[in-house]
Design an enzyme around this catalytic site. Structure first.
Site, short mmCIF file in Angstrom:
data_model
loop_
_atom_site.label_atom_id
_atom_site.label_comp_id
_atom_site.label_asym_id
_atom_site.label_seq_id
_atom_site.Cartn_x
_atom_site.Cartn_y
_atom_site.Cartn_z
CB ALA A 200 -1.19 0.00 1.36
CG ASP A 201 3.61 2.46 3.28
OD1 ASP A 201 2.96 3.36 3.31
OD2 ASP A 201 3.98 1.70 4.13
CD GLU A 202 7.63 0.05 -2.87
OE1 GLU A 202 7.69 0.69 -3.82
OE2 GLU A 202 8.58 0.20 -1.91
#
Length: 402
Positions: free
Chosen positions: A180-182
């Protein structure tokens, strides 16, 4: 094409296609720093503003032989760092003067945090009307969950991704990377570039709002549509619901993954397995047949793989045009000639005078090549340099120079 031919017209006087663009980054952990790292890799001058004494990104383990964290070095490469307390009047003045000479601001604090410090979008827009202001957060700037913090595994759980990952009949499994961060970081960088293109055409800046939840759902291959219309997808492990065979198969000394999407690939595989009679046989000859005969097809392929080493299976499939690869660990990948040829590991000198191979930029540019130009600096290492550029005389903590 070889590498020299690709870069035959390359320039050597620019850091990348975004040379001349300045980005102010006020971020923590991964999604925001990743957006900044993408822009920095592309040649932008990314000035990372950190609180004095910041240890952000100092996540264990350290890179072997070095005192530096793999985490910070990966996501803060190619940036400069200043240490300023943005909650204090002097820090706020410094920040807004920096913004006034910049093109993009990237932040990923809980919505409302920068506004409470009087350095949010409204304050930045007041000193730089055309600023592109990118906010990344768990759930976005508005909506019923917007005030909640969002960490990557939490978003994987909330966004349905974790429930899809894993083997049928097993429990939910998170992705081993910061998925999700990426995705949010990449959408943040894309959003910044799109907004900058609009600014260049119209003179108008804007606020770009990226939610980790939205980025995860946008990167879920359209499965959200199926779920919303009553056809919720199920956990399938290494298989798919539209291609057979498509799975991991055990060999004598490891495993391979292969995927047969076309009938001609199946015919080639049947020949390679010494089973030419299956090329067009009932239950095997068409994609529809193989889907209906999944168990039998998988057993045939599994039996053939089980008696051979990985290298033989992979080489045979490569020769006959069947998409396949050995299942490798990252140690093997790091030593791969293809990874070296693509310069996805680049040796860089770290602040403690050691060197390490850092992950390189993914996109290659024939005219404006990109590279890892510098390691992630210690927090505050570039404070004096940036203050001098702004012609300021403000006392503040230069953490990296203590």
């Amino acid at each position: 094409m070889d590498r020299d031919a690709f870069y035959a017209d390359a320039r050597s006087d620019l850091a990348g296609p975004l040379a001349g663009v300045r980005v102010v980054e006020v971020t923590k952990v991964w999604s925001g720093p990743l957006a900044g790292a993408v822009l920095a890799d592309l040649g932008a001058d990314v000035v990372r503003v950190e609180l004095p004494g910041s240890r952000d990104g100092e996540v264990p383990p350290t890179i072997p032989g070095s005192e530096h964290s793999w985490f910070r070095q990966t996501v803060n490469r190619n940036k400069r760092s200043v240490a300023v307390d943005l909650r204090e009047p002097g820090g706020r003045e410094f920040f807004l003067r920096l913004v006034a000479r910049s093109d993009i601001v990237v932040e990923n604090y809980l919505p409302g945090t920068l506004d409470s410090w009087d350095i949010g979008y409204a304050a930045c827009r007041a000193v730089r009307p055309e600023i592109v202001f990118v906010s990344i957060s768990g759930y976005g700037q508005y909506g019923p969950r917007s005030a909640l913090p969002g960490y990557d595994p939490v978003l994987q759980a909330y966004g349905g991704w974790m429930a899809l990952n894993g083997e049928p009949g097993g429990g939910p499994v998170r992705a081993p990377t910061f998925l999700a961060d990426e995705l949010a970081g990449l959408h943040g960088a894309i959003g910044a570039l799109a907004a900058m293109r609009h600014r260049d055409a119209t003179g108008e800046g804007q606020h770009v709002d990226v939610a980790m939840l939205d980025a995860l759902l946008a990167g879920s291959a359209g499965l959200l549509t199926l779920a919303a219309t009553g056809a919720a997808p199920k956990r399938q492990g290494n298989e798919t619901d539209f291609v057979v065979p498509s799975a991991v198969y055990a060999c004598l000394d490891g495993s391979v993954y292969l995927s047969v999407a076309l009938n001609r690939q199946w015919r080639a595989l049947a020949e390679a397995m010494g089973r030419p009679e299956l090329a067009r046989a009932k239950g095997f000859g068409s994609a529809k047949d193989r889907l209906a005969n999944r168990g039998h097809v998988n057993r045939v392929v599994a039996q053939w793989c089980a008696t051979r080493p990985v290298a033989e299976v992979a080489a045979t499939l490569e020769r006959c045009g069947v998409p396949a690869a050995p299942v490798r660990d990252l140690t093997e990948v790091a030593a791969d000639p293809q990874v070296a040829a693509r310069e996805m590991l680049q040796w860089v000198r770290l602040p403690d005078a050691t060197s390490a191979p850092l992950t390189g930029p993914a996109a290659k540019f024939s005219r404006t090549p990109t590279r890892v130009r510098r390691a992630a600096p210690r927090a505050g290492a570039d404070t004096a340099e940036v203050i001098a550029e702004l012609d300021m005389q403000i006392p503040m903590c230069e953490e990296g120079e203590k």
